[in-house]
Design an enzyme around this catalytic site. Structure first.
Site, PDB file in Angstrom:
ATOM      1  N   HIS A  89      -4.449  -2.659  -5.809  1.00 42.39           N
ATOM      2  CA  HIS A  89      -3.853  -1.412  -6.286  1.00 42.39           C
ATOM      3  C   HIS A  89      -4.963  -0.479  -6.732  1.00 42.39           C
ATOM      4  O   HIS A  89      -5.880  -0.903  -7.435  1.00 42.39           O
ATOM      5  CB  HIS A  89      -2.899  -1.690  -7.450  1.00 42.39           C
ATOM      6  CG  HIS A  89      -1.672  -2.450  -7.057  1.00 42.39           C
ATOM      7  ND1 HIS A  89      -0.949  -3.222  -7.927  1.00 42.39           N
ATOM      8  CD2 HIS A  89      -1.045  -2.546  -5.876  1.00 42.39           C
ATOM      9  CE1 HIS A  89       0.078  -3.756  -7.286  1.00 42.39           C
ATOM     10  NE2 HIS A  89       0.034  -3.366  -6.042  1.00 42.39           N
ATOM     11  N   ASP A 132       0.815  -1.220   0.000  1.00 41.95           N
ATOM     12  CA  ASP A 132       0.000   0.000   0.000  1.00 41.95           C
ATOM     13  C   ASP A 132       0.847   1.268   0.000  1.00 41.95           C
ATOM     14  O   ASP A 132       0.438   2.295   0.524  1.00 41.95           O
ATOM     15  CB  ASP A 132      -0.979   0.005   1.194  1.00 41.95           C
ATOM     16  CG  ASP A 132      -1.788  -1.280   1.219  1.00 41.95           C
ATOM     17  OD1 ASP A 132      -2.239  -1.683   0.137  1.00 41.95           O
ATOM     18  OD2 ASP A 132      -1.922  -1.875   2.296  1.00 41.95           O
TER      19      ASP A 132
HETATM   20  P1  IMP Z   1      -2.224 -12.840   3.048  1.00 44.87           P
HETATM   21  O1  IMP Z   1      -1.181 -12.393   2.094  1.00 44.87           O
HETATM   22  O2  IMP Z   1      -3.630 -12.648   2.526  1.00 44.87           O
HETATM   23  O3  IMP Z   1      -1.961 -14.217   3.549  1.00 44.87           O
HETATM   24  O4  IMP Z   1      -2.125 -11.879   4.329  1.00 44.87           O
HETATM   25  C1  IMP Z   1      -0.980 -11.901   5.174  1.00 44.87           C
HETATM   26  C2  IMP Z   1      -0.664 -10.514   5.701  1.00 44.87           C
HETATM   27  O5  IMP Z   1      -0.189  -9.692   4.629  1.00 44.87           O
HETATM   28  C3  IMP Z   1      -1.858  -9.757   6.284  1.00 44.87           C
HETATM   29  O6  IMP Z   1      -1.394  -8.928   7.339  1.00 44.87           O
HETATM   30  C4  IMP Z   1      -2.332  -8.887   5.118  1.00 44.87           C
HETATM   31  O7  IMP Z   1      -3.025  -7.753   5.586  1.00 44.87           O
HETATM   32  C5  IMP Z   1      -1.007  -8.538   4.482  1.00 44.87           C
HETATM   33  N1  IMP Z   1      -1.121  -8.242   3.036  1.00 44.87           N
HETATM   34  C6  IMP Z   1      -1.171  -9.132   2.017  1.00 44.87           C
HETATM   35  N2  IMP Z   1      -1.229  -8.485   0.843  1.00 44.87           N
HETATM   36  C7  IMP Z   1      -1.188  -7.181   1.101  1.00 44.87           C
HETATM   37  C8  IMP Z   1      -1.196  -6.004   0.280  1.00 44.87           C
HETATM   38  O8  IMP Z   1      -1.212  -6.049  -0.955  1.00 44.87           O
HETATM   39  N3  IMP Z   1      -1.147  -4.815   0.924  1.00 44.87           N
HETATM   40  C9  IMP Z   1      -1.094  -4.736   2.283  1.00 44.87           C
HETATM   41  N4  IMP Z   1      -1.085  -5.795   3.088  1.00 44.87           N
HETATM   42  C10 IMP Z   1      -1.132  -7.015   2.511  1.00 44.87           C
HETATM   43 MG    MG Z   2      -2.731  -2.228  -1.724  1.00 41.95          MG
END
Ligand code: IMP
Ligand code: MG
Length: 333
Positions: A43, A13
C-alpha cells in the site's frame, strides 16, 4: 459501535491504502486492524512530501491515536513488520495476534521459483508457501517468536471489546476480490479469500458485527502478474492514457483495462457492499485533481460517478482526486 470493512473490488492496487489512511484520520477509530494474505500486499500512502510503502503494518498507522493490529489470519514476516514499525514511528501502538502465521526463509525460497513464480507470477513474499504450511498444520505462529513478544495480543478480543465499548473499528482488507482463492480467477489468485467475509474471519469479527462494507474500485482496472484481464490494453495504449503503474512490492509494470462493470457488479455482490470508493478520478479527468467537493467536479467526471452508482445500485461515498491523503471527496452523511 460502528465497524467499517474496506476491501478491493478488482485485482488489488485499487488505492485502498490511501482510502484507509484518510478514514483512519477522519473517523478516528480506536483500532485499525488488517486482514488479508500477508506481505504480498503493498500500500502506498502519501502524507505531505513523505511517501510510505507498507507491506505489513495497517495503512491506518498515520493516526497516532489509534492502535494498529494484524489479525490471526494474516501471515507475518517479522523482519518486514519490525522494520516498518521502526521506520514509520509506530512502536508502542502496533500489535500482532498470537495466532498469526510466520513467514521464514524457506517460504521465501519456495515462493521465488517453480510454478508459483513462473506460472502464477507470485510476489515472492513467501505468503503462499506459508499459507500452504498453515493448511498442513506445520506453520509456526507469532507466539513462538521472541522478537515479536512485545507486540503479541488477542486481536479478536481487542476489537470486539472496542466495539462493545462503543468505539469505532476500521478493518482493512488487502489484495482485491478477483485475487480471492475462492472467488477470483483461479489459479491466478492469491493464497487466501480476500473478500469482506474472508477479511472479517482473518481478524475475528462475526458477520453481524459489521456495519459498513466499502468496496474500493480504481477508475480503471489494473492487474499485476499473470491471469486473465478482459479487454486488456496494450502497453502503448496504457502509456498513452497515463495509466502506467508499477507494483509496490515487486516493481513489475501493471497491466490495465477500462473500468469493468461486470467485475464491479460481482464484487458488490460478493462483498455485500454498502458503499463504493472510487480512486484516481484525477487520472482519467485531470481537471478534477485535488477537488474536495462533488459540486466542483467537471460535468463528465460527475457523469462517470453517477453512472457507476446507477449501474451498481450502490452509493459512491468516497472519491479520490489525487495521491495525498486529503485529496478526497467525502459524501458520507
Ligand atoms: P501471491 O499472493 O504472492 O502468491 O501472488 C499471487 C498473485 O496475486 C500474483 O499475480 C500477484 O501479482 C497477485 N497479488 C498478490 N498480492 C497482490 C497485491 O497486493 N496487489 C496486486 N496483486 C497482488
Ligand atoms: Mg498494492
Amino acid at each position: 459501535m460502528t465497524s467499517t470493512v474496506v476491501v478491493g473490488g478488482f485485482f488489488g492496487d485499487e488505492g485502498k491504502g490511501k482510502v484507509i489512511s484518510y478514514l483512519a484520520i477522519k473517523d478516528n477509530p480506536k483500532i485499525i486492524v488488517r486482514g488479508g494474505a500477508g506481505p504480498n500486499a503493498g500500500h502506498t500512502i502519501r502524507d505531505g512530501d513523505k511517501v510510505y510503502k507498507v507491506r505489513m503494518l495497517p495503512s491506518g498507522f498515520l493516526n497516532k491515536n489509534a492502535s494498529v493490529m494484524i489479525g490471526p489470519g494474516v501471515t507475518v514476516n517479522p523482519d518486514v513488520l519490525l522494520k516498518e514499525i521502526q521506520d514509520f514511528g509506530a512502536s508502542g501502538r502496533s500489535f500482532v495476534d498470537k495466532h498469526c502465521g510466520i513467514i521464514e526463509n524457506d517460504h521465501l525460497i519456495r515462493d521465488s521459483k517453480g510454478d508459483l513464480k513462473d506460472k502464477i507470477g507470485s510476489t515472492g513474499s513467501g505468503t503462499g508457501p506459508a499459507n500452504a504450511d498453515r493448511a498442513m498444520r506445520t506453520l509456526k505462529l507469532a507466539k513462538d517468536f521472541t522478537s515479536l513478544s512485545s507486540l503479541i495480543t488477542d486481536v479478536p478480543e481487542q476489537i470486539n471489546n472496542a466495539l462493545l465499548n462503543g468505539h469505532h473499528v476500521l478493518i482493512e482488507g488487502t489484495q482485491g476480490t478477483f485475487l480471492s482463492l475462492w472467488h477470483g480467477t483461479y489459479p491466478f489468485v492469491t493464497s487466501k479469500d480476500v473478500t469482506a467475509s474472508g477479511i472479517c474471519a482473518d481478524v475475528g469479527i462475526g458477520p453481524k458485527k459489521v456495519d459498513d462494507v466499502i468496496v474500493v474500485f480504481k477508475s480503471y482496472v489494473t492487474r499485476v502478474g499473470t491471469g486473465p484481464l478482459t479487454k486488456e490494453l496494450t502497453p502503448e495504449e496504457t502509456e498513452s492514457k497515463g495509466w502506467s503503474e508499477f507494483g509496490t512490492v515487486t516493481g513489475r509494470q501493471r497491466r490495465a483495462a477500462d473500468f469493468d462493470f461486470d467485475l464491479a457488479r460481482r464484487a458488490i455482490m460478493l462483498n455485500s457492499a454498502t458503499q463504493i470508493a472510487i480512486t484516481k478520478l484525477d487520472v482519467i479527468f485531470p481537471d478534477c485533481a485535488g477537488v474536495t467537493t462533488f459540486d466542483k467536479l467537471s460535468v463528465p467526471a460527475k457523469a462517470f460517478i453517477t453512472n457507476i452508482e446507477k449501474e451498481l445500485c450502490t452509493p459512491v461515498t468516497i472519491i479520490g482526486t489525487g495521491p495525498a491523503v486529503f485529496d478526497i471527496i467525502d459524501r458520507r452523511a
